[in-house]
Each structure stands twice: as structure tokens, then as C-alpha cells.
Write an enzyme that holds these catalytic residues in place. Structure first.
Site, PDB file in Angstrom:
ATOM      1  CD  GLU A 227      21.784 112.765 -23.259  1.00 59.25           C
ATOM      2  OE1 GLU A 227      22.267 113.302 -22.398  1.00 59.25           O
ATOM      3  OE2 GLU A 227      21.338 111.831 -23.497  1.00 59.25           O
TER       4      GLU A 227
ATOM      5  CG  ASP B  19      16.416 105.142 -23.690  1.00 58.08           C
ATOM      6  OD1 ASP B  19      15.938 104.963 -24.878  1.00 58.08           O
ATOM      7  OD2 ASP B  19      17.461 105.314 -23.479  1.00 58.08           O
TER       8      ASP B  19
HETATM    9  C1  2M8 Z   1      20.342 107.332 -24.594  1.00 60.47           C
HETATM   10  O1  2M8 Z   1      20.102 105.901 -24.454  1.00 60.47           O
HETATM   11  C2  2M8 Z   1      21.077 105.009 -23.837  1.00 60.47           C
HETATM   12  C3  2M8 Z   1      20.590 103.542 -24.080  1.00 60.47           C
HETATM   13  O2  2M8 Z   1      20.459 103.469 -25.647  1.00 60.47           O
HETATM   14  C4  2M8 Z   1      21.589 105.337 -22.431  1.00 60.47           C
HETATM   15  O3  2M8 Z   1      21.011 105.964 -21.841  1.00 60.47           O
HETATM   16  O4  2M8 Z   1      22.380 104.732 -22.243  1.00 60.47           O
HETATM   17  C5  2M8 Z   1      18.999 107.382 -25.430  1.00 60.47           C
HETATM   18  O5  2M8 Z   1      18.853 108.991 -25.324  1.00 60.47           O
HETATM   19  C6  2M8 Z   1      18.862 107.216 -26.711  1.00 60.47           C
HETATM   20  O6  2M8 Z   1      18.160 107.708 -27.485  1.00 60.47           O
HETATM   21  C7  2M8 Z   1      20.523 107.368 -27.597  1.00 60.47           C
HETATM   22  O7  2M8 Z   1      20.299 106.864 -28.761  1.00 60.47           O
HETATM   23  C8  2M8 Z   1      21.655 107.052 -26.612  1.00 60.47           C
HETATM   24  C9  2M8 Z   1      22.765 107.743 -27.184  1.00 60.47           C
HETATM   25  O8  2M8 Z   1      22.791 109.297 -27.366  1.00 60.47           O
HETATM   26  O9  2M8 Z   1      21.418 107.619 -25.131  1.00 60.47           O
END
Ligand code: 2M8
Length: 431
Positions: free
Chosen positions: A404, A170
Site C-alpha cells: 500500500e 487522509d
Molecule cells: C485509506 O483510507 C481509508 C478511509 O477511506 C482508511 O484508512 O480506512 C486511504 O488510503 C484511501 O485513500 C483509500 O482509498 C482507502 C482504501 O484503499 O484506504
């Protein structure tokens, strides 16, 4: 000290089981819904010991595909009930998706589903596996058709993303330039409340200005009624990302195999695969720098001012030849991805002026990217490099559990704890 891999495999399985909600895996309180590429990654891990659950995970996801074929970034199984921003009310996507059931967000993530489906098939009994493929194939085909129809306006094989969330990586510095184009000064942004930083300290999450920009893009999508042609004209962020397209190549390869198993013609996926590989090499590869760059469609220019893993993820997906792979790895060494000073692999290179080892995708080591890079490096025979990635990654798991992401300088966890996607990819990697 030797790391007891078997002990961690058992722990990883317990993490998955503890996060299972009956029809999908809850990722964490930070991400309390079902996500695009995460669901596919979950399918990979589940398939190693509970293929039925892997199958259910993907079936749940594909059951919420939009009628136009799009597989959404988020399925809000519990609607607005769980605190996540932006939730369904901000996206307003249910007014336009034409899809029943729980609301979804209105963008996508890297298309890893075909890869997961093929892997799950390999772990199921023969008959059940074939039935699963027969069910999944037309849905996957619709998904890829959506990508090539709506996101590939030049018909050259390169699929674009229109939000940094669509890349999955992101807040990489690579996205800063197109994001800076978003004008936040002229028109007040309707207020919103972030939820992410109630779970994770601000310094590990994207800065507020990024959330303003992310929100502005979400608002732009529904103001344009999720009409892709209109969005393409209005949206300041239209980027051809080499990492996304490399994953698409791998998914097309899986789709060709699936088509052959279920006795369908593999013509379309084979054509896509050829076109995307070719276009990536012609347009996104720099023969001078020996790496890939994302392409900014609004500026008709490569985004070549930063040094991050987007340049090298195309080692995955069979996009490059051996010579290219060799020079890409050489450059990775020069850019200190494998330096003994820190854990491998930082997502943004320590040599980049925006490298921030504790901030999300601007430095931290992620299991997502470690797994993709390990797969790609293995394909070209860089087994020593794969071992280096595994050693560092497993050391961190041994010290801190399935997190994570981690600070590559200190090893300190910088995101969610007990994160099932991290456990799942560990299961896949050690299988
Ligand atoms: C993270 O992204 C989400 C938005 O999609 C967020 O920050 O709220 C990122 O690491 C993304 O790659 C990942 O798919 C998601 C859920 O793990 O979290």
C-alpha cells in the site's frame, strides 16, 4: 541489478485475480469493501488484461450511486459482517441515501471514474465499448452534477470536501489546521472501536486523536440528515483541495471525450473543465511559492503552512501552463522530493516539520500519488523525473512486492501487503 518487469506484471495480474470477488475487487482485510477512487484505479489495471472485469468493477460501483448522483467513498457489500470501522451502523447513511442494496458510507472520494471508464472503453471491442459508454455516461454526468450542485456553493468551479477521507490523502499535515477546530472537549464522543490497527501497527496509521475527529465528522453528517446545505453550515472541515479538483479536471476531460463518442452535447463538462481550471489558478495557485494550496472555507484562508504533494498533483489534469509546470518542478527539487537520499516521492516533503516517514500520508511513498505525479510530469515532458519515480517505485516492488505504501527513507513497507490497487497502478504504468 536489472528488474524483471515482466515477472512483476505476471505477479500483479495474479494479485488482481486472487482478490477478485466476482463483481468487484476486495482490497485487503484492512479495507474489506469497495472504495471510491480505488475502484477506478482497479478499473485501470484490470483494463490492461481483463477489460470485462474492469467493466464489472465500475458497473458494480456506479450501480450503488445515490439518487442525488453521489458516488460513495465505500460500498459495504457485506454490510457490518466484515470488521471495518466506521461501518454502516456508524454512518447511518442508508436512512438518508434513498438507495437500495448494500449500505454505503456518506462521503465521497476523488472522482476518477470517468477516467477509468474511458480507458476501459478503449480496451473493449467496438460494440461492447460503445454499449458500456452509453450505460456509464448518464451516471457519470449525474456524479459530476452532484459535485457541482452540492459541493460548489459559489458556483465558481471549485468543489469542496468535508472530511479528510474525501481527499483520499487522509492524514496529510495540510488538514491539521481545520481538523484542530473540531472541539472534542465539550461533548463526550460516543464510544467506538478502531479496526485498522488490528491489521497494521499503530505507528503506521493515523493517531487516535485523528480517529476521534474523523468520527466526530461522521456523526455530524448523520445528525444533519446528510443534508448538504446544513452540513456546509455546521461542518468545521470544508476544504477546496487542489488535488481533488485536478482529478476532477482530468475526469471532466474524459467526460467531454465520452460525450462526443456517444453523440451527446459536451457543453456541461466542457464548462466545468474551464471553470475549475480557471478557479484553481485564480484561487489556489500561489505565484509567489510556485505551487497550489488547499483553501479553508471556514477561515477564508489558504492552508499554506505545510509542504506536501497536494501542491503539485495539479500537474495532472492539464491545469497549468508549461512555465508554471517548470517552476513547480523546480520547487519540488528544492523541497527534496527528488533527493537521492531517499525513494521518490514522499507524500509529505522531508523538509516539512511534520514529516514522519513511517506514518501513512505524512511521509510514506504511495503508488496512488506516484502514479498521479508520473502522469502529470509526463504530460509536461519531464520524462527524466518520470523515470526517477518509476525506478524507485519498481525497485520497491522488486524488494517487497505490491504494498500500500513504503517508508521513503528505508523502503520498508508501511501498509497493507499484496495490495491490488498497487498492482493495478503498476500494470497501468507499465502497459
Ligand atoms: C485509506 O483510507 C481509508 C478511509 O477511506 C482508511 O484508512 O480506512 C486511504 O488510503 C484511501 O485513500 C483509500 O482509498 C482507502 C482504501 O484503499 O484506504
Amino acid at each position: 541489478m536489472e528488474i524483471d518487469i515482466n515477472k512483476h506484471i505476471q505477479k500483479a495480474k495474479r494479485t488482481l485475480i486472487g482478490s477478485w470477488l466476482g463483481n468487484y475487487t476486495k482490497l485487503s482485510d484492512l479495507y474489506p469493501h469497495q472504495w471510491g477512487w480505488d475502484a477506478a484505479f482497479m478499473g485501470l489495471g484490470w483494463s490492461t488484461f481483463a477489460p470485462q472485469k474492469a467493466k464489472t468493477e465500475i458497473k458494480t460501483q456506479l450501480a450503488h450511486q445515490w439518487p442525488n448522483g453521489m458516488v460513495p467513498q465505500i460500498i459495504f457489500h457485506a454490510g457490518e459482517a466484515l470488521n471495518y470501522y466506521p461501518g454502516p451502523n456508524r454512518w447511518q447513511a442508508h436512512h438518508y441515501s434513498g438507495q437500495d442494496g448494500p449500505p454505503t458510507s456518506g462521503c465521497i472520494q476523488p472522482p476518477m471514474q470517468a477516467v477509468a471508464v474511458l480507458r476501459i472503453y478503449q480496451q473493449l471491442d467496438y460494440e461492447e465499448g460503445r454499449q458500456f459508454l452509453t450505460w456509464a455516461y448518464p451516471r457519470l454526468l449525474q456524479w459530476h452534477r452532484y459535485l457541482y450542485r452540492e459541493r460548489c456553493p459559489d458556483d465558481d468551479g471549485l468543489v469542496y470536501v468535508r472530511h479528510p477521507w474525501e481527499t483520499g490523502l487522509d492524514n496529510l499535515p495540510d488538514w491539521d489546521k481545520p481538523l484542530e477546530r473540531i472541539d472534542l472537549s465539550t461533548q463526550a464522543l460516543p464510544s467506538y472501536q478502531r479496526e485498522d490497527n488490528k491489521h497494521i501497527t499503530d505507528k503506521h496509521r493515523p493517531d487516535h486523536i485523528y480517529y476521534d475527529r474523523y468520527t466526530r465528522l461522521v456523526d455530524l453528517f448523520y445528525h444533519n440528515n446528510y443534508d448538504e446545505e446544513k452540513i456546509r453550515k455546521e461542518c468545521p472541515f470544508i476544504v477546496e483541495d487542489p488535488a481533488f479538483n485536478a482529478m476532477l479536471c482530468e475526469a471532466n476531460t474524459a467526460l467531454v471525450t465520452i460525450a462526443n463518442i456517444v453523440n451527446r452535447t459536451a457543453y456541461e463538462p466542457r464548462q466545468w473543465l474551464k471553470q475549475t481550471r480557471q478557479a484553481m489558478n485564480n484561487k489556489l495557485y500561489s505565484a509567489e511559492d510556485k505551487r497550489f494550496y488547499a483553501y479553508d472555507r471556514k477561515n477564508s484562508d489558504l492552508l499554506d503552512s505545510h509542504e506536501s504533494l497536494v501542491g503539485y498533483i495539479p500537474l495532472y489534469g492539464g491545469v497549468v501552463d508549461n512555465e508554471q509546470a517548470e517552476s513547480m518542478v523546480k520547487r519540488m527539487k528544492e523541497k527534496e522530493y527528488f533527493s537521492d537520499q531517499r525513494y521518490a516521492l514522499a507524500t509529505t516533503s522531508p523538509t516539512d516539520n511534520k514529516y514522519t516517514p513511517q506514518n501513512y500520508w505524512r511521509g510514506p511513498l504511495w503508488p496512488f500519488t506516484n502514479w498521479l505525479m508520473a502522469q502529470g510530469l509526463h504530460d509536461y515532458g519531464f520524462d527524466q523525473k518520470v523515470r526517477r519515480i518509476e525506478n524507485d517505485w519498481y525497485k520497491l516492488i522488486d524488494q517487497h512486492g505490491f504494498c500500500e505504501n513504503y517508508n521513503p527513507e528505508t523502503g520498508e513497507p508501511t501498509g497493507a501487503y499484496d495490495f491490488p490497487v498497487a498492482a493495478s497502478l503498476f500494470l497501468e504504468q507499465t502497459h
